[in-house]
Write a protein that holds these residues in place. Structure first.
Motif, mmCIF file in Angstrom:
data_model
loop_
_atom_site.group_PDB
_atom_site.id
_atom_site.type_symbol
_atom_site.label_atom_id
_atom_site.label_comp_id
_atom_site.label_asym_id
_atom_site.label_seq_id
_atom_site.Cartn_x
_atom_site.Cartn_y
_atom_site.Cartn_z
ATOM 1 N N THR A 199 0.809 -1.253 -0.079
ATOM 2 C CA THR A 199 -0.089 0.035 0.085
ATOM 3 C C THR A 199 0.687 1.334 -0.031
ATOM 4 O OG1 THR A 199 -0.096 0.029 2.476
ATOM 5 C CG2 THR A 199 -1.975 -1.091 1.222
ATOM 6 N N GLU A 200 0.349 2.091 -0.744
ATOM 7 C CA GLU A 200 1.026 3.676 -0.627
ATOM 8 C C GLU A 200 0.038 4.721 -0.428
ATOM 9 O OE1 GLU A 200 3.747 4.637 -3.654
ATOM 10 O OE2 GLU A 200 4.563 2.794 -4.111
ATOM 11 N N PHE A 201 0.250 5.393 0.786
ATOM 12 C CA PHE A 201 -0.955 6.388 0.995
ATOM 13 C C PHE A 201 -0.362 7.808 0.687
ATOM 14 C CE2 PHE A 201 -1.756 3.115 4.276
ATOM 15 C CZ PHE A 201 -3.195 3.394 4.386
ATOM 16 N N LYS A 202 -1.630 8.472 -0.121
ATOM 17 C CA LYS A 202 -1.071 9.668 -0.805
ATOM 18 C C LYS A 202 -2.260 10.655 -0.221
ATOM 19 C CE LYS A 202 1.794 8.082 -3.563
ATOM 20 N NZ LYS A 202 3.227 8.324 -3.870
ATOM 21 N N ASP A 203 -1.876 12.047 -0.395
ATOM 22 C CA ASP A 203 -2.575 13.049 -0.171
ATOM 23 C C ASP A 203 -3.326 13.683 -1.460
ATOM 24 O OD1 ASP A 203 -1.094 14.924 -1.241
ATOM 25 O OD2 ASP A 203 -0.069 15.397 0.506
ATOM 26 N N GLY A 204 -4.190 14.494 -1.294
ATOM 27 C CA GLY A 204 -5.042 15.171 -2.283
ATOM 28 C C GLY A 204 -4.261 15.810 -3.284
ATOM 29 N N SER A 205 -2.889 16.039 -2.892
ATOM 30 C CA SER A 205 -2.206 17.096 -4.025
ATOM 31 C C SER A 205 -1.815 16.011 -4.946
ATOM 32 C CB SER A 205 -0.789 17.575 -3.227
ATOM 33 O OG SER A 205 -0.038 16.413 -2.920
ATOM 34 N N GLU A 206 -1.791 14.805 -4.964
ATOM 35 C CA GLU A 206 -1.267 13.867 -5.846
ATOM 36 C C GLU A 206 -2.548 13.097 -6.787
ATOM 37 O OE1 GLU A 206 2.597 11.714 -5.209
ATOM 38 O OE2 GLU A 206 1.733 12.049 -3.027
ATOM 39 N N ILE A 207 -3.643 13.462 -6.305
ATOM 40 C CA ILE A 207 -4.744 12.767 -6.676
ATOM 41 C C ILE A 207 -4.926 12.542 -8.196
ATOM 42 C CG2 ILE A 207 -6.868 14.432 -6.461
ATOM 43 C CD1 ILE A 207 -8.252 12.260 -4.790
ATOM 44 N N ASN A 208 -4.807 13.630 -8.754
ATOM 45 C CA ASN A 208 -5.094 13.735 -10.253
ATOM 46 C C ASN A 208 -3.932 13.037 -11.010
ATOM 47 O OD1 ASN A 208 -7.369 15.174 -10.489
ATOM 48 N ND2 ASN A 208 -6.322 16.969 -9.940
ATOM 49 N N ASP A 209 -2.842 12.882 -10.575
ATOM 50 C CA ASP A 209 -1.679 12.269 -10.979
ATOM 51 C C ASP A 209 -1.568 10.639 -11.012
ATOM 52 O OD1 ASP A 209 -0.416 14.859 -11.169
ATOM 53 O OD2 ASP A 209 0.789 14.609 -9.492
ATOM 54 N N PHE A 210 -2.641 10.122 -10.357
ATOM 55 C CA PHE A 210 -2.787 8.885 -10.289
ATOM 56 C C PHE A 210 -4.102 8.307 -10.652
ATOM 57 C CE2 PHE A 210 0.585 9.518 -7.579
ATOM 58 C CZ PHE A 210 1.560 8.287 -7.437
ATOM 59 N N THR A 211 -4.763 9.219 -11.252
ATOM 60 C CA THR A 211 -6.227 8.601 -12.069
ATOM 61 C C THR A 211 -6.139 7.569 -12.784
ATOM 62 O OG1 THR A 211 -6.181 10.404 -13.448
ATOM 63 C CG2 THR A 211 -7.549 10.657 -11.362
ATOM 64 N N ASN A 212 -4.743 7.347 -13.595
ATOM 65 C CA ASN A 212 -4.579 6.110 -14.684
ATOM 66 C C ASN A 212 -3.936 5.106 -14.071
ATOM 67 O OD1 ASN A 212 -2.228 7.607 -14.302
ATOM 68 N ND2 ASN A 212 -1.772 7.689 -16.401
ATOM 69 N N TYR A 213 -4.027 5.022 -12.807
ATOM 70 C CA TYR A 213 -3.262 3.685 -12.082
ATOM 71 C C TYR A 213 -4.339 2.699 -11.904
ATOM 72 C CZ TYR A 213 1.400 5.693 -11.467
ATOM 73 O OH TYR A 213 2.716 6.351 -11.914
#
Length: 362
Positions: free
Chosen positions: A89-103
């Motif tokens: 698991t990798e926990f992310k905050d909202g600043s990266e949310i748009n960078d990971f929509t294609n994962y």
């Protein structure tokens, strides 16, 4: 007039010869197992990320509410030779949310009253009817497949407040894990069955069929002994790819006597008789209930070793056992991994499990 007649006749003969040639050169029908072909949406862009890495988005109090519970559930381990995790698991905050929509694997955790970036993203992207459902019930889990990219599983965990979110995760932990595990297995099966499979004709005089990729070869065949085994070996023996075995054994059993003891004894017998002396290592194994090819059965897995070989060669194994009431027959489908240069065997065992699940009793 005669010229026209002869010309027409010649054209007909040429056409017939061409058709005959086309018939004789026509390729034989291909044998594909298509059960998992609709897993991905090929109209969408490619997905990024590993099959077993899950990215979790949560912030502030919501992160505190879900982090330990989700992490403990998703990164649980299974003891094969060593303890191996199912997922990372990798926990992310909202600043990266748009960078990971294609994962591939995403979890969004938020609240209706939350002002954090993840909660705002959820409430602004989910359909209003879903938000109304959360307001009505206090919390909800929504599962979405292939939304942004062709191979994707997104789980939305949303509640009215942080306390309700914490309770939601505790209640749904096992369900969340199983969603991702099922998807992981199906991805492995999708990749395996890009290849053709051995035609059902091969199993014509056997009481079962099983979808074995054509990359496998017959390893051992003993029809009087009710045993059949296939092996996949990489073309380059120095590659970091494992040897993989799928074997099927069956015997008459008037009543269901499938048990841990039966699997253990049967597996030891098969190892001695057909697998060059392989045996279960010091009885270090685990047995659990499992669904195999729609049958309620048992699964035994752990570490095998061959003491006859220098240094005590070994690897990972799993055996699926079930009883067919109509034919009064017990089956054991066995998988072996030999991969001395590969630390984690679990992905390959999961792959072989999906191949084993394709067995059909006639």
């Amino acid at each position: 007039m005669k010229k026209c007649f002869y010309l027409t006749l010649i054209l007909i003969l040429v056409s017939l010869v061409a058709c005959k040639k086309q018939e004789t050169t026509k390729e034989p029908p291909k044998n594909f197992y298509t059960k998992y072909q609709n897993l991905v949406d090929l109209s969408k862009p490619l997905a990024f990320g590993d099959d077993n890495v899950i990215y979790i988005f949560a912030e502030d109090n919501n992160l505190k509410s879900v982090e330990s519970s989700l992490n403990a559930s998703l990164t649980r381990t299974i003891q094969i030779i060593i303890d191996e995790p199912y997922f990372t698991t990798e926990f992310k905050d909202g600043s990266e949310i748009n960078d990971f929509t294609n994962y591939k694997n995403l979890i969004y955790c938020g609240t209706l009253d939350g002002k954090d970036r993840v909660s705002t993203f959820i409430t602004s992207t989910l359909a209003p009817s879903y938000i109304d459902l959360v307001r009505k019930n206090g919390s909800e889990m929504f599962v979405v497949n292939n939304f942004y990219v062709r191979d994707q599983l997104i789980i939305y965990l949303i509640a009215k407040d942080a306390t309700s979110l914490k309770n939601l995760v505790k209640e749904r932990n096992e369900q969340i894990f199983n969603y991702y595990l099922d998807r992981y297995k199906q991805r492995l099966a999708y990749q395996v069955y890009f290849n053709e499979v051995i035609a059902d004709d091969y199993f014509a005089d056997l009481p079962f069929t099983i979808k074995i990729p054509v990359l496998y070869m017959v390893f051992k065949e003993d029809k009087p002994g009710h045993f059949l085994s296939f092996i996949y070996q990489p073309a380059n023996p120095n590659s970091n790819l494992p040897d993989k075995y799928v074997s099927v054994y069956y015997e008459s059993m008037p009543e269901n006597q499938i048990s841990e003891d039966w699997i253990y004894r049967t597996r030891q017998m098969l190892g001695k008789k057909y697998l060059d002396g392989d045996e279960i290592y010091d009885k270090k194994y685990t047995t659990e209930k499992v669904k195999i090819a729609e049958y309620d059965g048992l699964k035994m897995y752990g570490h095998w070793i061959n003491k006859k070989l220098s240094g005590g060669v070994g690897g990972a194994f799993q055996s699926f056992a079930f009883w067919d009431a109509k034919t009064k027959t017990a089956y054991l489908v066995d998988n072996i991994i030999y991969a001395p240069n590969i630390t984690y065997k679990l992905p390959y065992l999961l792959e072989l499990e999906m191949v084993s699940q394709s067995i059909t009793i006639k």
